[in-house]
Scaffold this active site. Structure first.
Site, PDB file in Angstrom:
ATOM      1  N   PHE A 116       4.774  30.114  18.214  1.00 55.45           N
ATOM      2  CA  PHE A 116       4.804  28.747  18.725  1.00 55.45           C
ATOM      3  C   PHE A 116       3.985  28.685  20.008  1.00 55.45           C
ATOM      4  O   PHE A 116       4.205  29.464  20.943  1.00 55.45           O
ATOM      5  CB  PHE A 116       6.242  28.301  18.996  1.00 55.45           C
ATOM      6  N   VAL A 118       3.187  25.630  22.249  1.00 54.95           N
ATOM      7  CA  VAL A 118       3.404  24.212  22.517  1.00 54.95           C
ATOM      8  C   VAL A 118       3.127  23.914  23.987  1.00 54.95           C
ATOM      9  O   VAL A 118       3.463  24.701  24.874  1.00 54.95           O
ATOM     10  CB  VAL A 118       4.843  23.806  22.145  1.00 54.95           C
ATOM     11  N   GLY A 119       2.496  22.778  24.228  1.00 50.75           N
ATOM     12  CA  GLY A 119       2.180  22.393  25.601  1.00 50.75           C
ATOM     13  C   GLY A 119       1.159  23.353  26.210  1.00 50.75           C
ATOM     14  O   GLY A 119       0.228  23.808  25.551  1.00 50.75           O
ATOM     15  N   TYR A 121       1.513  26.362  26.978  1.00 49.07           N
ATOM     16  CA  TYR A 121       1.599  27.729  26.469  1.00 49.07           C
ATOM     17  C   TYR A 121       0.394  28.052  25.598  1.00 49.07           C
ATOM     18  O   TYR A 121      -0.063  29.203  25.550  1.00 49.07           O
ATOM     19  CB  TYR A 121       2.899  27.930  25.687  1.00 49.07           C
ATOM     20  N   HIS A 229      16.198  44.864  23.539  1.00 49.07           N
ATOM     21  CA  HIS A 229      15.657  44.222  24.730  1.00 49.07           C
ATOM     22  C   HIS A 229      15.343  45.277  25.783  1.00 49.07           C
ATOM     23  O   HIS A 229      16.178  46.123  26.117  1.00 49.07           O
ATOM     24  CB  HIS A 229      16.683  43.223  25.277  1.00 49.07           C
ATOM     25  N   GLU A 297      18.365  32.990  21.543  1.00 42.44           N
ATOM     26  CA  GLU A 297      18.617  34.427  21.655  1.00 42.44           C
ATOM     27  C   GLU A 297      20.106  34.743  21.563  1.00 42.44           C
ATOM     28  O   GLU A 297      20.501  35.766  20.988  1.00 42.44           O
ATOM     29  CB  GLU A 297      18.033  34.964  22.955  1.00 42.44           C
ATOM     30  N   LYS A 339       4.616  35.735  33.405  1.00 37.65           N
ATOM     31  CA  LYS A 339       5.374  34.505  33.154  1.00 37.65           C
ATOM     32  C   LYS A 339       5.099  33.486  34.263  1.00 37.65           C
ATOM     33  O   LYS A 339       5.101  33.829  35.444  1.00 37.65           O
ATOM     34  CB  LYS A 339       6.875  34.794  33.095  1.00 37.65           C
ATOM     35  N   TYR A 341       6.941  30.365  34.435  1.00 38.15           N
ATOM     36  CA  TYR A 341       7.951  29.425  33.960  1.00 38.15           C
ATOM     37  C   TYR A 341       7.918  28.095  34.723  1.00 38.15           C
ATOM     38  O   TYR A 341       8.020  27.022  34.125  1.00 38.15           O
ATOM     39  CB  TYR A 341       9.333  30.039  34.071  1.00 38.15           C
ATOM     40  N   ARG A 345       7.024  25.471  31.792  1.00 39.63           N
ATOM     41  CA  ARG A 345       8.201  24.931  31.106  1.00 39.63           C
ATOM     42  C   ARG A 345       8.494  23.498  31.538  1.00 39.63           C
ATOM     43  O   ARG A 345       8.341  23.134  32.681  1.00 39.63           O
ATOM     44  CB  ARG A 345       9.432  25.795  31.387  1.00 39.63           C
TER      45      ARG A 345
END
Length: 347
Positions: A116, A118-119, A121, A229, A297, A339, A341, A345
């Site tokens: 994905f 989106v935006g 990203y 993880h 998650e 990242k 964010y 985001r």
């Protein structure tokens, strides 16, 4: 800070009657409460011991394929190489990559990769993700990329290797990033039903903010595949940040491992069962005005607790450079990209 808060809350789970040496071990690991902000403590936590595989031979595994019977479970004494339900945990040094490649070619295996973008990203991550995948992901097998995006016209034109193709699926851009993350389960399910099941034997689902840096090959293919993880694989279970809200379908008091939703996969049937179950749980939570702690998650971890994966990938298959170098991570196959964010985001 929210993850640190969740770890602090886990202190309530420590029994008061443990022997001194166990208390000492867990007291040391409690320093990992500050794990995400203090580099020296991250290094310290890397020395916490893992459980060991109890099987003497790979012939005792529940096999995904006949090549699994050749896995060398005893070659890695520093890590856990199998689960309690006899699934392999894949680490460098346990397998012959050529044997897996030959087996999957002879079986006609093919892989669908969903991602994905989106935006913003898409602007920041997608091109590098696809370029690196062409260098490292399932080389020698047919691969179809499925890029979900709200701006199809911005998907970069990448020259693909033979037997590889790319399809673009337009999706709605939700107002909140949490909804984008959770609703991908529905989109993947619909795509498997309408397209993937007719063309691919296996599916792998990835977050886009990652880079392939080493072989991510056919040894990773199995019926149901989960990923350890990187931030949790050496921590005690009481520090795992499962959803602790009994009102959520993702509620899990204690599981086996903490799995990362940035990578999961399996046969198309198994992946469809996973995403369908997670989507149902997410929608039921929404109807009850509940949102799981770590969104999709959390639901994925609950699913893998109820339906054990047949194959577990070590953190080699999705490593965070912020954790530094560790002796047990002999190869970095997929890396977290930086990242951003706060910039990328949607609130």
């Amino acid at each position: 800070m929210s993850k640190c808060f969740s770890l602090v809350c886990s202190w309530r789970k420590i029994p008061k009657t443990w022997s001194h040496w166990i208390c000492a071990l867990y007291s040391m690991s409690a320093l990992c409460i500050f794990y995400f902000s203090i580099p020296t403590l991250k290094f310290f936590c890397s020395f916490l011991p893992m459980e060991k595989c109890s099987l003497k031979s790979s012939m005792m595994l529940n096999l995904d394929n006949r090549i699994d019977a050749k896995l060398d479970l005893l070659s890695r004494q520093d890590v856990q190489t199998c689960t309690s339900w006899k699934a392999p945990i894949i680490w460098q040094g346990m397998f012959d990559p050529n044997e897996y490649d030959q087996e999957h070619k002879s079986q006609g295996s093919s892989v669908a990769l969903t991602v994905f973008a989106v935006g913003r990203y898409l602007d920041v991550y997608l091109k590098d993700f696809l370029y690196s995948s062409e260098r490292h992901f399932m080389l020698g097998l047919p691969v179809t990329y499925y890029v979900f995006t709200d701006t199809p016209e911005k998907v970069p034109n990448i020259k693909l290797n033979p037997q590889r193709s790319l399809k673009i699926i337009k999706v709605e851009r939700h107002k909140r990033w949490q909804d984008i993350s959770m609703m991908r389960m529905k989109s993947i399910s619909q795509l498997i039903e309408s397209d993937i099941r007719n063309h691919s034997t296996h599916v792998f689902c990835f977050d886009v903010d990652q880079l392939f840096t080493g072989r991510f090959g056919s040894e990773a293919l199995g019926d149901s595949v989960a990923l350890l993880h990187a931030h949790y694989y050496r921590l005690p279970r009481w520090l795992f940040t499962y959803d602790q809200n009994p009102k959520s379908n993702a509620y899990l008091e204690m599981g086996d491992f903490y799995y990362h939703a940035a990578v999961f996969g399996g046969s198309w049937r198994s992946v469809k069962a996973l995403v369908d179950a997670c989507h149902r749980s997410i929608m039921e939570d929404k109807q009850n005005n509940v949102e799981a702690l770590w969104h999709d998650e959390s639901h994925l971890n609950k699913y893998f607790w109820l339906h054990k994966p047949s194959r577990v990938l070590s953190p080699e298959y999705c490593w965070d450079a912020n954790l530094g170098s560790r002796s047990d991570i002999r190869v970095r196959r997929l890396m977290w990209a930086p990242k951003y964010y706060n910039k990328l985001r949607i609130s």
